[in-house]
Enzyme design. Sequence first.
Site, PDB file in Angstrom:
ATOM      1  N   TYR A   1      55.970  13.533  46.774  1.00  0.00           N
ATOM      2  CA  TYR A   1      55.815  12.781  48.031  1.00  0.00           C
ATOM      3  C   TYR A   1      56.366  13.618  49.190  1.00  0.00           C
ATOM      4  CZ  TYR A   1      56.388   8.797  51.262  1.00  0.00           C
ATOM      5  OH  TYR A   1      56.337   7.947  52.322  1.00  0.00           O
TER       6      TYR A   1
ATOM      7  N   LYS B   1      54.516  15.485  52.293  1.00  0.00           N
ATOM      8  CA  LYS B   1      54.843  15.086  53.675  1.00  0.00           C
ATOM      9  C   LYS B   1      55.231  16.296  54.531  1.00  0.00           C
ATOM     10  CE  LYS B   1      54.018  10.675  53.677  1.00  0.00           C
ATOM     11  NZ  LYS B   1      52.803  10.199  54.352  1.00  0.00           N
TER      12      LYS B   1
ATOM     13  N   GLY C   1      43.153   3.598  55.641  1.00  0.00           N
ATOM     14  CA  GLY C   1      44.192   2.922  54.850  1.00  0.00           C
ATOM     15  C   GLY C   1      44.561   1.595  55.495  1.00  0.00           C
TER      16      GLY C   1
ATOM     17  N   GLY D   1      46.535  -1.314  53.576  1.00  0.00           N
ATOM     18  CA  GLY D   1      47.852  -1.056  52.988  1.00  0.00           C
ATOM     19  C   GLY D   1      48.964  -1.778  53.735  1.00  0.00           C
TER      20      GLY D   1
ATOM     21  N   ILE E   1      39.210   1.653  51.146  1.00  0.00           N
ATOM     22  CA  ILE E   1      38.511   2.211  49.991  1.00  0.00           C
ATOM     23  C   ILE E   1      38.058   1.082  49.066  1.00  0.00           C
ATOM     24  CG2 ILE E   1      39.490   4.550  49.915  1.00  0.00           C
ATOM     25  CD1 ILE E   1      41.544   3.405  47.849  1.00  0.00           C
TER      26      ILE E   1
HETATM   27  N1  SER Z   1      58.956   3.908  51.784  1.00  0.00           N
HETATM   28  C1  SER Z   1      58.742   5.245  51.289  1.00  0.00           C
HETATM   29  C2  SER Z   1      59.028   5.323  49.861  1.00  0.00           C
HETATM   30  O1  SER Z   1      59.979   4.703  49.446  1.00  0.00           O
HETATM   31  C3  SER Z   1      59.590   6.220  52.041  1.00  0.00           C
HETATM   32  O2  SER Z   1      58.939   6.649  53.182  1.00  0.00           O
HETATM   33  O3  SER Z   1      58.369   6.006  49.146  1.00  0.00           O
END
Ligand code: SER
Length: 318
Positions: free
Chosen positions: A143, A147, A8, A11, A35
């Site tokens: 998300y 995590k 990554g 990014g 990628i």
């Molecule tokens: N910066 C991230 C988000 O806002 C949080 O870890 O998804």
Amino acid sequence: MKHVLVIGATGQIGSELTMELRKRYGNENIVAGYITGAEPKGELKESGPSEIVDVTNKDMIAAVVKKYQIDTIYNLAALLSVVAEAKPQLAWKIGVDGLWNVLEVAREYKCAVFTPSSIGSFGPTTPHVQTPQDTIQRPLTMYGVSKVSTEMLSDYYYTKYGVDTRAVRFPGIISNVTPPGGGTTDYAVDIYYSAVKGEKFVCPIGEGTLMDMMYMPDALDAAIKLMEADPTKLVHRNAFNVTAMSFAPETIYQAIKKYVPDFEMVYEVDPLKQSIANSWPDSLDDSCARSEWGWNPKYDLDKMTVDMLEKLRVKLGK
Ligand code: SER
């Protein structure tokens, strides 16, 4: 860390982490994994090796690790919180299945692995003020679910197989090189671009909404310092709370207005972003990171604001 692979690498964090690692460990020792469609450009491309590394393809990761005798992998491949709500299966595939591939390769080739977690790993039932290191983690977003899973999978590989896994829970990261893509904390980056362009900022997060934040130089320092830390001092591994500041939109607006007096901001709250922000901590307790590996951020809101405005003026020719 002699030979490092950054997955990554093009990014928001990867593009700056790769350059910082090259500065510290030598250009040829740091491989930028990217990628198709997100190829490295400019200095990132010219200054050292780069390879296509799709985190969902274990053989591809293994081939690059073998070719460059990699001993440390920074696995930064992930979808941010808002995008992950639109594509939950892809978020899992990249975040969790991808990490599983990385960990299997790390087990075979004896690599250390850094995979960032996030304030998103917490949820509405987490204590929101001075959120402790060890506490309730029942996030409602994909998300966050991914995590928490990466934290647990990383700890599992450490206890079961002895893979040297380490991680931090990053707050919102503010930076001026590569923009973040689709996070809840992105507003705290976008607001600086608006200020420098002389535009009115439309804030998607409501007044009074506190979230932890950090300037990129401190984020890079956290990632590198933790991987260099003496393992005998680490009580925790996946993942450490780290923060540098906590603010609400009106506070960052005032901080910018001090240097850009004409700057204007209005609120147009985005319901998804707001509900995600409401479920996250107001402020983190990062004392374990401070005592176990010497975490010590350098930038507060004012110092960051001065630097962001200066860098963006140069970048945008303003
Ligand atoms: N910066 C991230 C988000 O806002 C949080 O870890 O998804």
